[in-house]
Design a protein around this motif. Structure first.
Motif, PDB file in Angstrom:
ATOM      1  N   ASP A 142      36.269-103.031 130.398  1.00 59.67           N
ATOM      2  CA  ASP A 142      37.517-102.419 130.877  1.00 59.67           C
ATOM      3  C   ASP A 142      38.267-103.362 131.797  1.00 59.67           C
ATOM      4  O   ASP A 142      39.484-103.439 131.796  1.00 59.67           O
ATOM      5  CB  ASP A 142      37.205-101.135 131.661  1.00 59.67           C
ATOM      6  N   ASP A 143      37.527-104.042 132.632  1.00 64.78           N
ATOM      7  CA  ASP A 143      38.131-104.974 133.587  1.00 64.78           C
ATOM      8  C   ASP A 143      37.033-105.873 134.159  1.00 64.78           C
ATOM      9  O   ASP A 143      35.868-105.786 133.751  1.00 64.78           O
ATOM     10  CB  ASP A 143      38.864-104.225 134.714  1.00 64.78           C
ATOM     11  N   THR A 183      38.583-114.335 131.011  1.00 64.04           N
ATOM     12  CA  THR A 183      38.777-113.851 129.638  1.00 64.04           C
ATOM     13  C   THR A 183      39.247-115.004 128.768  1.00 64.04           C
ATOM     14  O   THR A 183      39.889-115.934 129.237  1.00 64.04           O
ATOM     15  CB  THR A 183      39.856-112.739 129.595  1.00 64.04           C
ATOM     16  N   ARG A 184      38.897-114.928 127.506  1.00 64.13           N
ATOM     17  CA  ARG A 184      39.329-115.959 126.545  1.00 64.13           C
ATOM     18  C   ARG A 184      40.535-115.454 125.767  1.00 64.13           C
ATOM     19  O   ARG A 184      40.565-114.302 125.326  1.00 64.13           O
ATOM     20  CB  ARG A 184      38.182-116.289 125.577  1.00 64.13           C
ATOM     21  N   SER A 239      28.901 -97.496 128.636  1.00 63.17           N
ATOM     22  CA  SER A 239      28.653 -96.373 129.559  1.00 63.17           C
ATOM     23  C   SER A 239      28.849 -96.789 131.022  1.00 63.17           C
ATOM     24  O   SER A 239      28.959 -95.957 131.902  1.00 63.17           O
ATOM     25  CB  SER A 239      27.247 -95.816 129.349  1.00 63.17           C
ATOM     26  N   GLN A 240      28.901 -98.104 131.259  1.00 64.48           N
ATOM     27  CA  GLN A 240      29.110 -98.546 132.641  1.00 64.48           C
ATOM     28  C   GLN A 240      30.569 -98.837 132.959  1.00 64.48           C
ATOM     29  O   GLN A 240      30.896 -99.362 134.008  1.00 64.48           O
ATOM     30  CB  GLN A 240      28.293 -99.812 132.896  1.00 64.48           C
ATOM     31  N   GLY A 241      31.434 -98.508 131.999  1.00 65.94           N
ATOM     32  CA  GLY A 241      32.859 -98.792 132.176  1.00 65.94           C
ATOM     33  C   GLY A 241      33.501 -97.941 133.247  1.00 65.94           C
ATOM     34  O   GLY A 241      32.895 -96.986 133.740  1.00 65.94           O
ATOM     35  N   ASN A 242      34.714 -98.311 133.586  1.00 64.37           N
ATOM     36  CA  ASN A 242      35.408 -97.601 134.658  1.00 64.37           C
ATOM     37  C   ASN A 242      36.405 -96.592 134.132  1.00 64.37           C
ATOM     38  O   ASN A 242      37.061 -95.915 134.895  1.00 64.37           O
ATOM     39  CB  ASN A 242      36.171 -98.610 135.535  1.00 64.37           C
ATOM     40  N   LYS A 243      36.574 -96.592 132.779  1.00 64.92           N
ATOM     41  CA  LYS A 243      37.631 -95.699 132.260  1.00 64.92           C
ATOM     42  C   LYS A 243      37.039 -94.510 131.537  1.00 64.92           C
ATOM     43  O   LYS A 243      35.921 -94.580 131.037  1.00 64.92           O
ATOM     44  CB  LYS A 243      38.538 -96.486 131.323  1.00 64.92           C
TER      45      LYS A 243
END
Ligand code: GCU
Length: 327
Positions: free
Chosen positions: A112-113, A148-149, A323-327
């Motif tokens: 997400d980020d 990020t690429r 599952s560890q994302g922020n969104k």
């Protein structure tokens, strides 16, 4: 006179013993990587080498061979496996051909980020992936962020449709090759150190990388459009040969492990600043940064997720990352 003779003869016996124990205790590890000395990963490695030398009072030393002097990561990993090198740096994509779990980092738009990415890389999921190298003859001792690429090319790109027929250099793996094909391009497996010439001579039309690598390698001189599609976040790893690791004594291992940990922290501290600096420098030398709608890229790359879903092991890792994302 007698005393002098006694001291001299004792020295003659004692000196070589002392010298040889000292000489035996001194270890110099060879570390080769393919980044420029100005790259923040190199700076972090140089700091680690300094710390190791200081804390071991010169008994443990690391000699760094930068800029691809010993070849690219594939070659340096193989040198490690053949006992000809102690340490190297490799990106997750480069590790994929040795340990397939690293492929998850080539999954597009997985994070997400930056916060999500760091939580995974430095948390239990990242550790679980890193620990899988042990059967391949090397251990991961530090992980480095690499932003990020995105694509960069000799002509502007605004959507996957613009990439039709373009030859794009990738760190070639089944995942990265398919990624390019899904975007209508054809993947070119060219070593990092040869990308500049390949772009200059028109052998390829573009490549993909983070902004510091794009700028420091001066690829910006020969591919003036940097397209901010940010398709992947691929970390770098510092690895050490298992044989070398096993030869070190407990104290040396502790010193190296701690210094490697500090190098992770130092590299993260330098990274964001380096991205801003490299961006400004590239802009100054004529790069056009193009903002794109990421949705068409994301949609076109969806089939990669279907491929990962077919491998239960990889699917499980992808799920725990999500599952560890922020969104
Ligand atoms: C980045 C990454 C390197 C990798 C390189 C490449 O610069 O940090 O580890 O080798 O990309 O594209 O080959």
């Amino acid at each position: 006179m007698k005393l002098k003779k006694f001291i001299l003869s004792s020295l003659c016996v004692a000196m070589p013993v002392l010298l040889s124990t000292n000489a035996m205790a001194k270890v110099t590890l060879k570390l080769a990587h393919n980044l420029e000395q100005s790259h923040v990963v190199h700076q972090a490695l140089a700091q680690m080498a300094k710390e190791v030398q200081e804390k071991s009072n010169g008994d443990l030393n690391i000699r760094i061979y930068p800029s691809g002097q010993m070849g690219g990561p594939r070659e340096t990993i193989e040198l490690i496996q053949n006992d000809a090198l102690d340490m190297t740096k490799a990106s997750a994509s480069e590790m994929e051909s040795f340990v397939k779990e690293f492929a998850v980092f080539s999954c597009p738009y997985l994070f997400d980020d930056e916060e999500h990415f760091k939580k995974v890389l430095f948390g239990p999921v990242g550790k679980e992936i890193a620990d899988k190298t042990q059967n391949s003859g090397f251990n991961v001792i530090a992980s480095y962020v690499a932003g990020t690429r995105s694509f960069y090319a000799k002509k502007p790109i605004h959507s996957p449709a613009d990439m039709k027929g373009m030859k794009i250099r990738v760190v070639s793996t089944p995942t990265t090759n398919k990624l390019i094909e899904l975007l209508n391009g054809s993947p070119a497996p060219i070593p990092f150190g040869e990308v500049y010439t390949a772009l200059q001579q028109g052998v390829i039309d573009g490549a993909e990388n983070n902004i510091p690598s794009y700028n420091q390698t001066r690829h910006s001189e020969v591919a003036k459009y940097y397209i901010e599609d940010q398709h992947t976040s691929v970390p770098d790893y510092l690895i050490v040969s298992s044989k070398t690791w096993n030869k070190l004594d407990d104290n040396q291992r502790k010193i190296l492990q701690e210094a490697a940990k500090h190098s992770e922290e130092y590299q993260q501290k330098l990274w964001d600043e380096e991205v801003a600096r490299s961006r400004a420098e590239a802009e100054k030398t004529g790069t056009t940064f193009i903002q794109v709608d990421k949705k068409p890229f994301r949609d076109a790359l969806q089939p990669l997720y279907e491929d990962f879903a077919k491998d239960p092991n990889l699917a499980k890792i992808i799920e725990s990352i999500k599952s560890q994302g922020n969104k």
